[in-house]
Each structure stands twice: as structure tokens, then as C-alpha cells.
Design a protein around this motif. Sequence first.
Motif, mmCIF file in Angstrom:
data_model
loop_
_atom_site.group_PDB
_atom_site.id
_atom_site.type_symbol
_atom_site.label_atom_id
_atom_site.label_comp_id
_atom_site.label_asym_id
_atom_site.label_seq_id
_atom_site.Cartn_x
_atom_site.Cartn_y
_atom_site.Cartn_z
ATOM 1 N N SER A 10 -60.478 32.380 -17.968
ATOM 2 C CA SER A 10 -59.910 31.883 -19.223
ATOM 3 C C SER A 10 -58.403 32.100 -19.261
ATOM 4 O O SER A 10 -57.646 31.228 -19.704
ATOM 5 C CB SER A 10 -60.574 32.575 -20.417
ATOM 6 N N LEU A 11 -57.958 33.266 -18.784
ATOM 7 C CA LEU A 11 -56.517 33.526 -18.740
ATOM 8 C C LEU A 11 -55.817 32.550 -17.807
ATOM 9 O O LEU A 11 -54.662 32.184 -18.020
ATOM 10 C CB LEU A 11 -56.254 34.960 -18.284
ATOM 11 N N GLY A 12 -56.531 32.110 -16.770
ATOM 12 C CA GLY A 12 -55.968 31.155 -15.826
ATOM 13 C C GLY A 12 -55.948 29.730 -16.322
ATOM 14 O O GLY A 12 -55.406 28.842 -15.646
ATOM 15 N N GLY A 13 -56.533 29.474 -17.496
ATOM 16 C CA GLY A 13 -56.419 28.152 -18.094
ATOM 17 C C GLY A 13 -57.703 27.407 -18.383
ATOM 18 O O GLY A 13 -57.671 26.309 -18.941
ATOM 19 N N VAL A 14 -58.872 27.993 -18.041
ATOM 20 C CA VAL A 14 -60.150 27.320 -18.294
ATOM 21 C C VAL A 14 -61.091 28.306 -18.979
ATOM 22 O O VAL A 14 -61.497 29.306 -18.377
ATOM 23 C CB VAL A 14 -60.799 26.811 -16.988
ATOM 24 N N ASN A 15 -61.447 28.045 -20.231
ATOM 25 C CA ASN A 15 -62.397 28.901 -20.949
ATOM 26 C C ASN A 15 -63.718 28.900 -20.175
ATOM 27 O O ASN A 15 -64.390 27.881 -20.059
ATOM 28 C CB ASN A 15 -62.602 28.382 -22.370
ATOM 29 N N PHE A 16 -64.085 30.062 -19.626
ATOM 30 C CA PHE A 16 -65.213 30.085 -18.696
ATOM 31 C C PHE A 16 -66.544 29.757 -19.360
ATOM 32 O O PHE A 16 -67.451 29.221 -18.710
ATOM 33 C CB PHE A 16 -65.270 31.430 -17.959
ATOM 34 N N TYR B 188 -62.544 18.665 -11.369
ATOM 35 C CA TYR B 188 -62.046 19.737 -10.510
ATOM 36 C C TYR B 188 -60.769 20.326 -11.112
ATOM 37 O O TYR B 188 -59.820 19.600 -11.429
ATOM 38 C CB TYR B 188 -61.735 19.224 -9.103
ATOM 39 N N ARG B 189 -60.775 21.662 -11.252
ATOM 40 C CA ARG B 189 -59.614 22.353 -11.805
ATOM 41 C C ARG B 189 -59.428 23.696 -11.096
ATOM 42 O O ARG B 189 -60.405 24.357 -10.741
ATOM 43 C CB ARG B 189 -59.783 22.597 -13.310
ATOM 44 N N GLU B 190 -58.181 24.076 -10.938
ATOM 45 C CA GLU B 190 -57.854 25.399 -10.425
ATOM 46 C C GLU B 190 -57.185 26.183 -11.554
ATOM 47 O O GLU B 190 -56.154 25.754 -12.081
ATOM 48 C CB GLU B 190 -56.948 25.291 -9.199
ATOM 49 N N ALA B 191 -57.801 27.284 -11.940
ATOM 50 C CA ALA B 191 -57.345 28.056 -13.103
ATOM 51 C C ALA B 191 -56.391 29.161 -12.658
ATOM 52 O O ALA B 191 -56.752 30.348 -12.590
ATOM 53 C CB ALA B 191 -58.543 28.632 -13.851
#
Length: 429
Positions: A327-333, A349-352
Motif C-alpha cells: 500500500s505504501l508503494g502505491g497499491v492498496n493490497f 500490471y503494476r509495480e508498487a
Amino acid sequence: MNRPLSPDTDTAEIGRRLQPVVVGGDILAYSYVRELHRAYGVKRTIVLATQDIKMLSTSRFTDYRLIEGIHEAENLYAALEAVAAEQHAADPDRVLLVLGCDDCHARMLSGGKERLEAAGFVVPYIDFPLLDDITQKRRFYELCDELSIPYPRTWYFDCGPNGPDKLPVDELPYPLIAKPSNSAQFQAATIEGWRKIYEIESAEELAQVWDTIRVSDYDNELVLQDFIPGGDDAIRTLTTFSDATGDMRVVSGGVVCLQDHDPTALGNPVCIMGEREEVIIEHAQRFLKHTGYRGFANFDIKVDERDGSFRFFEVNTRAGRNTYYLSLGGVNFATLIVGEFVCGREIPYREAYDRFAYSCVPRYVLRRSMENPERLAQVEAALGATAEPYPLHYAPDSFMHNLWARIMFLNQIPKFKRFHWDTGGKQLK
């Protein structure tokens, strides 16, 4: 798998109909609670636990229930079936999602998936045959061999009735790491001087450890491994989320700047700084695709300074204790589980890897414990750029919850004093 909501269900409708049920009472349990509330406005997550964990029981976003015996599968299934009957009697349209917090929960929820789905739960775990296969460390390393994924030099010894009374302790190199092949079974075993992971410095120590395990009720294998040199900041963590085809859809990871040094919790990161390593991601992608893995996985890795390789230790077949860093990396898990398993959405596809530092300890602990001044400066700068680095602090929650979260945070100081500073960095035995 039956998906109770359609892909186009809006956020408000998900929040109205979704009833999460979390089993366990650790940092991951609260991370689920806060991220489900943050993403969908889920008012109350039911939490089933065996002890009163104050930071959870005082939360305004939990329906906290103490239930004895839920570390045993039959008791857990019965408790969940009772929750399902209660919830569906109150609202037949309610969507139930069950989430566990450690290896034993993942095993039980996977093993009881058919029964729990019949009760109305969405169970976001891989099928048990695959879970049981890849969580046995011997099998994991066999797959690593097949896929050209580096791992430490390893020896295996059977702890069951057919295993040796004594180990060839004089034939092995030291220091060594000793750990169970089956972590969930080992966690439940009764062993004198139990440790999550054993740091072995001599033949005499290994012989003593073997004697205590050999007479216990743990009957799987003991894994011995070459000790990979380097401090905590040589450790890497990688969290992945895969779709039903085994394709990795979301990934995040970083440097473990500091790990817990309590012998019962050794290996649990308490501070992680986001950092992308292409080779680690490529290795994980091959593993996930080869096994047809679906959902959350967490890989433990360490850089071997002797040759620069990244050596894989294991895969956790669930969201890891520290998955909040995604989540801190940008994607609410939490949205990944809901999207894939509840709504059947295609996950882009996303890289957080937004700049982040995840931390469960005060800066004083980092400054006194981290030996690499360059890494310390990097993580302190990342902490300054991270809005909510501590997963247990959540401003919308109750005063009492945040008070208990603060107490847990500050208690890390005496804990590190006992288990790390007073021991000169050696494992307390």
C-alpha cells in the motif's frame, strides 16, 4: 470459483455488502482492517482470535471475538460456519471473505476451502495440494533448481521415527542456519528452547538443538543451510500478486533494513525500504507461472556478498505480515484480493515502488541497530517522505486503538535492548 460480485460493482456497493472475517491478531490482521476501511469504507471487520490483542479489540473498525481453539482446523471451520450462518441470517446478500494471518491459517483455510465455500465464504488461497507441495522447503528448492533460481547450500534431516539419532555434526560447515521444512507444523510443536530460526555456531550447539527437536512432536524435516554473510540489510523481501493463470499482476519489495531479533520472531522485518531489483522479480515471475500460483505470495531472499547472487530462502503462500508496504508503494493490497477473488476483475500490471519506508520501530531503534550509515541515511529520508510508515497508526481509528499502537511502537526499545543490543548482535539462546 464463484464470484459473488460482478467486475463493475462500485466501491460503495462493495463496502455495503462485503463482510471480511480475519483470523489472527497480528500486524497483518490490523493491516487488513485499515486497508479495507480505507478502500471501501468497511465499517467492521470481524476478527477471530484466542487472546485479547488491545490494538485490535479497541479498534472502532473491528468486531473482535475471542474464540478458544481456533488454532485447530475443526474448531476454526465450526467457528467460521457459525459466523456465516449469523451473517446470512441478518442479510442474505452479505458477501463473506475470510483472511488468515500466518502459515497455519493459510494451511487450514486452504485445506478447508471446499467446506468454507459451501458455507458462503470467498477463500483467496491456492488449493491445498499446491500449497502443501511448495511450502515444504525441500520441494521449494527442487523447483528452484528446475528454474535456475539461486538458494543457499542445503542439507535435510528427517526428524521422524526413521531419522538419525545423531547428526554428522563434525562434517558440516559453521556457522549454519537451522529451520523447519514445515513451518506451520513446527510452530505448533512443543520443543524445549523453541526458536523460529536457529543460528548455529558450533557442532556442539547443533547436536544440542537436534536432541531437543528429535524428542519433540515435530516429525518433518530439519533444514540446515550455509549461513549467508551479511547483516539485516542484506535481506530482501518481495511480495507478488498473481492471477488465475499464474501471471504476476502486481509486485513490490525492498531492503529489510532491520528485522526482529526476538528468537520467537526472528526473520520478521520491522523496517523495510522500497527498492526494486529486476533479477528478483524475474525469478519470482518464473516460479509463479511454473506453479500456476494465484493470489498473494511473499518471498524471502538474501544477497550473497561472496558472489553478488540473490539467494531465495522460501515462499510464504499468503500475504506476508508486512504486506502493508505494498500500500505504501502505491497499491492498496486489500483491493487486489477483492478485485481478483470477489469481483473477478482483470488486474492491470503494476509495480508498487512509490518511494516508501515501512517501519514498526522508533528511529532511535534504527539509529542504534543499523550498522550501515548509508542505508540508515536512506531509510530516514524515505521515512520522512512516507505519510503513514507504521501500519498500526490510523488516524480515523479510536483514541484507544492508537494509544495501544503507540505503546507497542515504544515497547520496541526495551525489546531491542534485551534481544539485540545487550547480546552484541548475537541471537539470544
